[in-house]
Design a protein around this motif. Structure first.
Motif, short mmCIF file in Angstrom:
data_model
loop_
_atom_site.label_atom_id
_atom_site.label_comp_id
_atom_site.label_asym_id
_atom_site.label_seq_id
_atom_site.Cartn_x
_atom_site.Cartn_y
_atom_site.Cartn_z
N GLU A 536 0.85 -1.19 0.00
CA GLU A 536 0.00 0.00 0.00
C GLU A 536 0.88 1.24 0.00
O GLU A 536 1.83 1.33 0.77
CB GLU A 536 -0.96 -0.01 1.19
N LYS A 537 0.56 2.18 -0.88
CA LYS A 537 1.42 3.34 -1.06
C LYS A 537 0.58 4.55 -1.45
O LYS A 537 -0.43 4.44 -2.14
CB LYS A 537 2.47 3.07 -2.16
N THR A 538 1.02 5.72 -1.00
CA THR A 538 0.39 6.99 -1.34
C THR A 538 1.38 7.86 -2.09
O THR A 538 2.50 8.06 -1.62
CB THR A 538 -0.09 7.73 -0.07
N LEU A 539 0.98 8.36 -3.26
CA LEU A 539 1.85 9.21 -4.08
C LEU A 539 1.10 10.49 -4.45
O LEU A 539 -0.07 10.44 -4.85
CB LEU A 539 2.28 8.48 -5.36
N PRO A 540 1.76 11.67 -4.39
CA PRO A 540 1.12 12.91 -4.83
C PRO A 540 1.05 12.98 -6.35
O PRO A 540 1.92 12.47 -7.05
CB PRO A 540 2.04 13.99 -4.26
N MET A 541 -0.02 13.61 -6.86
CA MET A 541 -0.20 13.74 -8.30
C MET A 541 0.39 15.03 -8.85
O MET A 541 0.43 15.22 -10.07
CB MET A 541 -1.70 13.70 -8.64
N ALA A 542 0.86 15.91 -7.97
CA ALA A 542 1.31 17.23 -8.42
C ALA A 542 2.47 17.15 -9.40
O ALA A 542 2.61 18.00 -10.29
CB ALA A 542 1.72 18.08 -7.21
N GLY A 543 3.31 16.11 -9.28
CA GLY A 543 4.48 16.01 -10.16
C GLY A 543 4.19 15.43 -11.52
O GLY A 543 5.10 15.35 -12.36
N LEU A 544 2.94 15.00 -11.77
CA LEU A 544 2.59 14.39 -13.05
C LEU A 544 1.86 15.38 -13.94
O LEU A 544 0.95 16.09 -13.47
CB LEU A 544 1.72 13.15 -12.83
N GLN A 545 2.22 15.42 -15.20
CA GLN A 545 1.53 16.26 -16.17
C GLN A 545 0.21 15.60 -16.56
O GLN A 545 0.07 14.38 -16.46
CB GLN A 545 2.40 16.46 -17.42
N PRO A 546 -0.78 16.37 -16.96
CA PRO A 546 -2.04 15.78 -17.41
C PRO A 546 -1.79 14.75 -18.51
O PRO A 546 -0.98 14.96 -19.42
CB PRO A 546 -2.84 16.97 -17.94
N GLY A 547 -2.46 13.62 -18.41
CA GLY A 547 -2.26 12.56 -19.38
C GLY A 547 -2.70 11.21 -18.84
O GLY A 547 -3.29 11.11 -17.77
N LYS A 548 -2.36 10.17 -19.59
CA LYS A 548 -2.76 8.80 -19.23
C LYS A 548 -1.56 8.06 -18.66
O LYS A 548 -0.47 8.09 -19.23
CB LYS A 548 -3.32 8.07 -20.44
N TYR A 549 -1.79 7.34 -17.55
CA TYR A 549 -0.73 6.61 -16.87
C TYR A 549 -1.27 5.25 -16.42
O TYR A 549 -2.46 4.95 -16.55
CB TYR A 549 -0.24 7.38 -15.64
N LYS A 550 -0.38 4.45 -15.86
CA LYS A 550 -0.81 3.22 -15.20
C LYS A 550 0.15 2.90 -14.06
O LYS A 550 1.33 3.24 -14.09
CB LYS A 550 -0.87 2.04 -16.18
N VAL A 551 -0.43 2.30 -13.01
CA VAL A 551 0.35 1.79 -11.89
C VAL A 551 0.64 0.32 -12.16
O VAL A 551 -0.27 -0.44 -12.50
CB VAL A 551 -0.41 1.91 -10.55
N THR A 552 1.89 -0.08 -12.02
CA THR A 552 2.26 -1.48 -12.19
C THR A 552 3.02 -1.94 -10.95
O THR A 552 3.96 -1.27 -10.51
CB THR A 552 3.14 -1.70 -13.43
N ILE A 553 2.61 -3.07 -10.37
CA ILE A 553 3.31 -3.68 -9.24
C ILE A 553 3.81 -5.04 -9.68
O ILE A 553 3.04 -5.88 -10.13
CB ILE A 553 2.38 -3.82 -8.01
N LYS A 554 5.13 -5.23 -9.56
CA LYS A 554 5.75 -6.49 -9.96
C LYS A 554 6.33 -7.18 -8.72
O LYS A 554 6.94 -6.54 -7.88
CB LYS A 554 6.88 -6.24 -10.97
N VAL A 555 6.13 -8.49 -8.64
CA VAL A 555 6.63 -9.28 -7.52
C VAL A 555 7.46 -10.42 -8.07
O VAL A 555 7.01 -11.17 -8.94
CB VAL A 555 5.47 -9.84 -6.66
#
Length: 573
Positions: A536-555
């Motif tokens: 579980e993680k919290t990240l601020p969005m202020a550093g990202l420019q408007p657009g499309k992204y995805k979160v990926t978690i690899k184990v």
């Protein structure tokens, strides 16, 4: 039934008759497009993993999975609460219909609120299993441990005295007094346990120092210096009034040294044996059998009430999966009634899970209320309201139906229907829960663990909901991105009793396929001795420019040599 060119389905909501156009019915198991055929003249051996199974083979596989689920339900899900008579009766059943009826009656007999459509006992039971798996794992699932057993059977203790590092310990006088060093141990205090007694102290000791706390009725077992000559002496031993060797004479249950208040210890040994027998005996059934609820289907014409639904999957045991269902309503679609300066809207929600043979396995009915000051109602129209319910289900294919009715406008109704395929989490295969994205995530207090809306384990996280899985959730740059996911079936090193995996999470710009943020963690940092982890993680969005992204978690599990990854798309506005 057809009406104006639309298919109509009847459903009962509250006290009204509803006639509802069927929208959003999706079959998740539709056949995939045929594989491309090999070019003429080419000889290719068929891949046995892609061979189409016959109807007989598919039926046999489904039957084997279901029988395995019944066995796991008996040996894992309810092993700590089922009586010997019930277990024998369940084993004697000859077909799946009888087993399904037995399981239904098993939970109904224990339901303390028979007038409620929810079985609170069953929900609390699976909450306890999930909590035990997350907090008491020790090279094995938390429900298998002694602490998990007691927690599942009797609930959280009223207080816990915890010594997670052991170390220096001043004995109470009833244990002989004096100072010694101990292994890690915990003492759980219950003010009352039904059928067991009042003011009960239960002691758990981690003699291997590997987080595997076992229940003990021998209070001397936690003494790390018990067998070290001349060390860890009691008060009387240090004064020369007794010898340490006397602790091991007489065949006593406990090897406690003599002291000012120890004269009655031996006479209480049978009380401690009786306590252990009561604790680990199957509890008696307290509640009478109940009749099944019967739902009636009625008809009513009215406009469609739109809403969105999301389902997630979280492992509880090998045979049971927690399925959080999130229903999202737009305030603009709710009818508000204003009185005394307060605008109030109410929506009845009926949720049903049925098998392919139309047998109801879960049924929930609740009311969502939305209140706003009358002068702020217009601004509140753009907000959304969420209803959340976690349903315990065994792996398999079901149908999920959600129906809603606007209380202040009874003709305003809506219906969602979809197939629901609950996955099986096999022991030998690395697996994960759903990856949940939310704009709010926080730990809850110990008294609220597993309780209330949007609470999974000890975390409050309410998923963002979209009309379908293909539509990414959206966040504004002044918001935070929270993501939550559990990892299951990590292998444990037999020597260190610890897992050895690497967990990496990334934020990827899907327009350029470039990684804009990346961090790697050792699984030991998330829980060294468990085969289950929570990322579980919290990240601020202020550093990202408007657009499309995805979160990926690899184990990457370095012991089993297995890898797994989960991704979830999102949009920054």
């Amino acid at each position: 039934m057809m009406f104006n060119g639309h298919k109509i389905l009847s459903v009962t909501l509250g006290c009204g008759l509803v006639l509802i156009p069927v929208h959003g019915l999706r079959a998740q198991n539709a056949a995939t497009p045929a594989q491309a055929q090999p070019a003429a003249g080419q000889d290719q051996e068929p891949d046995p993993l892609k061979r189409q199974r016959s109807d007989k083979e598919q039926f046999g596989a489904q039957k084997a999975l279901k029988q395995g689920s019944y066995k796991t339900w008996l040996n894992q899900d309810v092993v700590w609460i089922i009586t010997d008579e019930e277990a024998r009766a369940f084993k004697s059943l000859s077909n799946d219909e009888e087993r399904e009826a037995f399981i239904e009656q098993f939970w109904l007999r224990r339901n303390q609120t028979p007038d409620s459509p929810e079985n609170e006992f069953r929900e609390e039971h699976y909450r306890r299993i999930a909590y035990s798996n997350e907090h008491f794992a020790a090279g094995k699932a938390g429900w298998r441990t002694d602490r998990g057993h007691i927690y599942i059977a009797f609930g959280p203790p009223d207080s816990i005295e915890s010594h997670p590092s052991g170390g220096s310990y001043e004995r109470p006088m009833e244990e002989g007094g004096g100072e010694t060093s101990t292994f890690p141990f915990e003492t759980w205090h219950y003010r009352h346990i039904e059928g067991v007694g009042d003011n009960i102290d239960l002691e758990f000791v981690d003699t291997c120092q590997c987080s595997d706390y076992h229940f003990t009725i021998d209070r001397s077992e936690k003494d790390a210096l018990l067998r070290v000559p001349g060390a860890g002496l009691t008060q009387w031993e240090s004064m020369g009034m007794a010898k340490k060797a006397d602790r091991f004479a007489g065949g006593s249950l406990e090897n406690l040294g003599k002291g000012p208040d120890t004269s009655g210890n031996q006479s209480k040994e049978f009380d401690r044996i009786e306590l252990a027998a009561k604790l680990f005996a199957p509890p008696p059934i307290k509640f009478a059998d109940l009749d099944n609820f019967i739902s009636e289907h009625k008809l009513l014409n009215g406009p469609v009430f739109p809403f969105d639904v999301r389902t997630d999957f979280v492992k509880v045991t090998d045979s049971t999966v927690l399925v959080p269902v999130t229903v999202q309503l737009r305030n603009r679609d709710i009818t508000f009634v204003t009185k005394d300066g307060v605008s109030k809207g109410e929506v009845n929600i009926l949720m049903k899970v049925t098998t392919l043979t139309h047998k109801t396995v879960q049924s929930q009915e609740d009311t969502v209320q939305v209140q706003e000051p009358a002068e702020l109602l217009e601004k509140a129209q753009d907000r959304k309201s969420v209803y959340w319910k976690a349903l315990p289900l065994i792996p398999g294919l079901y149908r999920l139906d959600v129906a809603i009715k606007d209380v202040n406008n009874p003709d305003h109704v809506g219906l969602y229907g979809s197939s629901l395929e609950v996955p099986a989490f096999h022991d030998e295969t690395l697996a994960t829960s759903s990856l949940i994205l939310a704009d709010e995530m926080n730990l809850v207090s110990s008294r609220d663990i597993g309780e209330g809306s949007c609470v999974i384990g000890n975390t409050h996280i309410c998923p963002r909901v979209t009309p379908n899985r293909a539509t990414p959730v959206s966040f504004r740059r002044n918001q935070q991105l929270n993501f939550w996911m559990q990892v299951y079936n990590l292998k444990i090193n037999d020597a260190t009793k610890s897992n050895e995996a690497k967990v990496m999470y990334q934020i990827i710009d899907t327009a350029t396929n470039s990684v804009v943020f990346e961090k790697e963690l050792e699984s030991k940092d998330l829980g060294a001795h468990s085969d289950q982890l929570t990322v579980e993680k919290t990240l601020p969005m202020a550093g990202l420019q408007p657009g499309k992204y995805k979160v990926t978690i690899k184990v990457n599990d370095t012991i089993s040599k297995q890898e797994i990854a989960q991704s979830a798309p999102f949009v920054v506005e």
